[in-house]
Design a protein around this motif. Structure first.
Motif, mmCIF file in Angstrom:
data_model
loop_
_atom_site.group_PDB
_atom_site.id
_atom_site.type_symbol
_atom_site.label_atom_id
_atom_site.label_comp_id
_atom_site.label_asym_id
_atom_site.label_seq_id
_atom_site.Cartn_x
_atom_site.Cartn_y
_atom_site.Cartn_z
ATOM 1 N N PRO A 92 0.721 -1.309 -0.015
ATOM 2 C CA PRO A 92 -0.019 -0.050 0.015
ATOM 3 C C PRO A 92 0.787 1.405 0.214
ATOM 4 C CG PRO A 92 -0.253 -1.223 2.172
ATOM 5 C CD PRO A 92 0.582 -2.009 1.295
ATOM 6 N N ARG A 93 1.989 1.442 0.680
ATOM 7 C CA ARG A 93 2.895 2.367 0.774
ATOM 8 C C ARG A 93 3.225 2.710 -0.639
ATOM 9 N NH1 ARG A 93 7.125 3.104 5.653
ATOM 10 N NH2 ARG A 93 7.270 5.495 5.745
ATOM 11 N N GLU A 94 3.789 1.788 -1.316
ATOM 12 C CA GLU A 94 4.213 2.026 -2.502
ATOM 13 C C GLU A 94 3.232 2.387 -3.605
ATOM 14 O OE1 GLU A 94 6.912 2.139 -5.860
ATOM 15 O OE2 GLU A 94 7.338 2.441 -3.762
ATOM 16 N N VAL A 95 1.983 1.796 -3.627
ATOM 17 C CA VAL A 95 0.945 2.122 -4.391
ATOM 18 C C VAL A 95 0.544 3.668 -3.835
ATOM 19 C CG1 VAL A 95 -1.777 1.835 -4.793
ATOM 20 C CG2 VAL A 95 -0.067 -0.136 -4.727
ATOM 21 N N LEU A 96 0.600 4.268 -3.071
ATOM 22 C CA LEU A 96 0.314 5.498 -2.829
ATOM 23 C C LEU A 96 1.124 6.217 -3.367
ATOM 24 C CD1 LEU A 96 -0.879 5.778 1.124
ATOM 25 C CD2 LEU A 96 -2.164 6.287 -1.033
ATOM 26 N N ARG A 97 2.467 6.032 -3.076
ATOM 27 C CA ARG A 97 3.742 6.747 -3.734
ATOM 28 C C ARG A 97 3.514 6.872 -5.474
ATOM 29 N NH1 ARG A 97 8.588 6.737 -6.234
ATOM 30 N NH2 ARG A 97 8.357 4.273 -6.572
ATOM 31 N N GLN A 98 3.139 5.849 -5.765
ATOM 32 C CA GLN A 98 2.970 5.967 -7.399
ATOM 33 C C GLN A 98 1.896 6.628 -7.699
ATOM 34 O OE1 GLN A 98 4.983 4.729 -9.631
ATOM 35 N NE2 GLN A 98 6.272 3.266 -8.523
ATOM 36 N N MET A 99 0.821 6.565 -6.942
ATOM 37 C CA MET A 99 -0.428 7.412 -7.417
ATOM 38 C C MET A 99 -0.008 8.700 -7.389
ATOM 39 S SD MET A 99 -3.106 5.381 -5.048
ATOM 40 C CE MET A 99 -4.724 6.704 -5.285
ATOM 41 N N LEU A 100 0.734 9.254 -6.418
ATOM 42 C CA LEU A 100 1.239 10.644 -6.469
ATOM 43 C C LEU A 100 2.321 10.988 -7.313
ATOM 44 C CD1 LEU A 100 0.375 11.569 -2.671
ATOM 45 C CD2 LEU A 100 -0.544 12.769 -4.685
ATOM 46 N N ARG A 101 3.036 10.150 -7.989
ATOM 47 C CA ARG A 101 4.061 10.132 -8.932
ATOM 48 C C ARG A 101 3.282 10.923 -10.121
ATOM 49 N NH1 ARG A 101 5.925 7.422 -13.031
ATOM 50 N NH2 ARG A 101 4.853 5.616 -12.386
ATOM 51 N N ILE A 102 2.156 9.799 -10.434
ATOM 52 C CA ILE A 102 1.380 9.788 -11.612
ATOM 53 C C ILE A 102 0.444 10.888 -11.921
ATOM 54 C CG2 ILE A 102 2.383 7.567 -12.507
ATOM 55 C CD1 ILE A 102 -0.555 6.372 -11.943
ATOM 56 N N GLY A 103 -0.115 11.399 -10.777
ATOM 57 C CA GLY A 103 -1.096 11.967 -10.591
ATOM 58 C C GLY A 103 -0.842 13.317 -9.606
ATOM 59 N N ARG A 104 -1.504 14.576 -9.904
ATOM 60 C CA ARG A 104 -1.226 15.598 -8.771
ATOM 61 C C ARG A 104 -2.104 15.357 -7.504
ATOM 62 N NH1 ARG A 104 -4.146 21.441 -10.178
ATOM 63 N NH2 ARG A 104 -3.222 22.818 -8.285
ATOM 64 N N TYR A 105 -3.277 14.462 -7.751
ATOM 65 C CA TYR A 105 -3.812 14.299 -6.324
ATOM 66 C C TYR A 105 -4.135 12.788 -6.428
ATOM 67 C CZ TYR A 105 -4.990 19.405 -5.996
ATOM 68 O OH TYR A 105 -4.886 20.554 -6.040
ATOM 69 N N ALA A 106 -4.129 12.243 -5.159
ATOM 70 C CA ALA A 106 -4.610 10.910 -4.921
ATOM 71 C C ALA A 106 -6.179 10.933 -4.185
ATOM 72 C CB ALA A 106 -3.671 9.861 -4.216
ATOM 73 N N ILE A 107 -7.089 10.126 -4.645
ATOM 74 C CA ILE A 107 -8.104 10.049 -3.742
ATOM 75 C C ILE A 107 -8.203 8.485 -3.219
ATOM 76 C CG2 ILE A 107 -10.731 9.988 -3.834
ATOM 77 C CD1 ILE A 107 -10.562 12.436 -5.847
ATOM 78 N N VAL A 108 -8.280 8.390 -2.096
ATOM 79 C CA VAL A 108 -8.364 6.958 -1.474
ATOM 80 C C VAL A 108 -9.482 6.702 -0.702
ATOM 81 C CG1 VAL A 108 -6.843 5.609 -0.112
ATOM 82 C CG2 VAL A 108 -5.833 7.170 -1.550
ATOM 83 N N SER A 109 -10.349 5.592 -0.771
ATOM 84 C CA SER A 109 -11.222 5.266 0.274
ATOM 85 C C SER A 109 -10.632 3.934 0.584
ATOM 86 C CB SER A 109 -12.664 5.376 -0.341
ATOM 87 O OG SER A 109 -12.826 4.300 -1.348
ATOM 88 N N PHE A 110 -11.162 3.438 2.067
ATOM 89 C CA PHE A 110 -11.099 2.327 2.496
ATOM 90 C C PHE A 110 -12.007 1.775 3.675
ATOM 91 C CE2 PHE A 110 -7.918 5.245 4.406
ATOM 92 C CZ PHE A 110 -8.146 5.196 5.851
ATOM 93 N N PRO A 111 -12.171 0.895 4.064
ATOM 94 C CA PRO A 111 -12.736 0.369 5.299
ATOM 95 C C PRO A 111 -11.986 0.555 6.529
ATOM 96 C CG PRO A 111 -12.267 -1.585 3.962
ATOM 97 C CD PRO A 111 -11.852 -0.634 3.099
ATOM 98 N N ASN A 112 -12.585 1.316 7.406
ATOM 99 C CA ASN A 112 -11.957 1.579 8.691
ATOM 100 C C ASN A 112 -11.969 0.547 9.715
ATOM 101 O OD1 ASN A 112 -10.895 3.000 10.795
ATOM 102 N ND2 ASN A 112 -12.873 3.785 11.621
#
Length: 200
Positions: A92-112
């Motif tokens: 998940p940490r790497e996926v977030l990093r990649q999301m903000l590399r290829i996009g200006r914003y990352a929008i993430v939803s997840f169950p708490n």
């Protein structure tokens, strides 16, 4: 379309470029195209969902968030969306990093996983809980990295991501009234929704 997907759509500026990771049947992509004029496309690991999306004329490709995001160029999208999938990816940490590399914003939803019902069942039952959000038994669940709202905020702080907006939502995708209090949102919010950017 789910109500939480409508909340995601509200975070997206019209006429922007959007990549939806784990796009499922393409409902969000279709909605963004029809109502907000976005150039939206998707990546989906389930080939059946890809086939259904393509059959409806939606630009969805077969792919895996853990391995395929590295092939996208820097700053190629305005928004990169990951709906209800963060807890199911291997890194998940790497996926977030990649999301903000290829996009200006990352929008993430997840169950708490910090929701009171999960805590109560684990505390008194001594077993991994089954709830309206966490429906699958532990031995069959795709959720390999469950986290809480507070866990996610701590990761954003550690990795230097700016939280532009966030909210706790209930199982129906409605905004929860405790969204201004992190502690209450972590206790009562069944799902979380964040819009992140680079830097603070």
């Amino acid at each position: 379309m789910r109500l939480d997907q409508r909340l995601i759509a509200e975070m997206i500026t019209p006429s922007t470029r959007v990549l939806d990771i784990g796009s499922g049947d393409g409902a969000l992509i279709d909605y963004l195209f029809r109502t907000r004029g976005c150039d939206a496309r998707g990546i989906e690991i389930d080939m059946g969902e890809v086939t259904r999306s393509v059959a409806h004329g939606l630009p969805v490709v077969h792919g895996d968030a853990d391995h395929d995001l590295a092939h996208y160029p820097d700053n190629n999208f305005d928004y990169v969306v990951l709906q209800r999938t963060l807890q199911a990816v291997e890194r998940p940490r790497e996926v977030l990093r990649q999301m903000l590399r290829i996009g200006r914003y990352a929008i993430v939803s997840f169950p708490n996983f910090g929701h009171w019902e999960v805590r109560l069942k684990l505390l008194f039952g001594g077993r991994m809980p089954n709830t309206t959000v966490w429906r699958t038994p532990w031995y069959a669940t795709p959720n390999i990295h469950p986290c809480t709202i507070r866990d996610f905020l701590a990761l954003c702080d550690e990795d230097g991501y700016r939280v532009h907006e966030w909210m706790a939502i209930d199982e129906e995708g409605e905004r929860a009234p405790w969204r201004r209090s992190i502690r209450l949102a972590n206790l009562f919010g069944e799902q979380a929704l964040f819009r992140l950017g680079k830097g603070k």
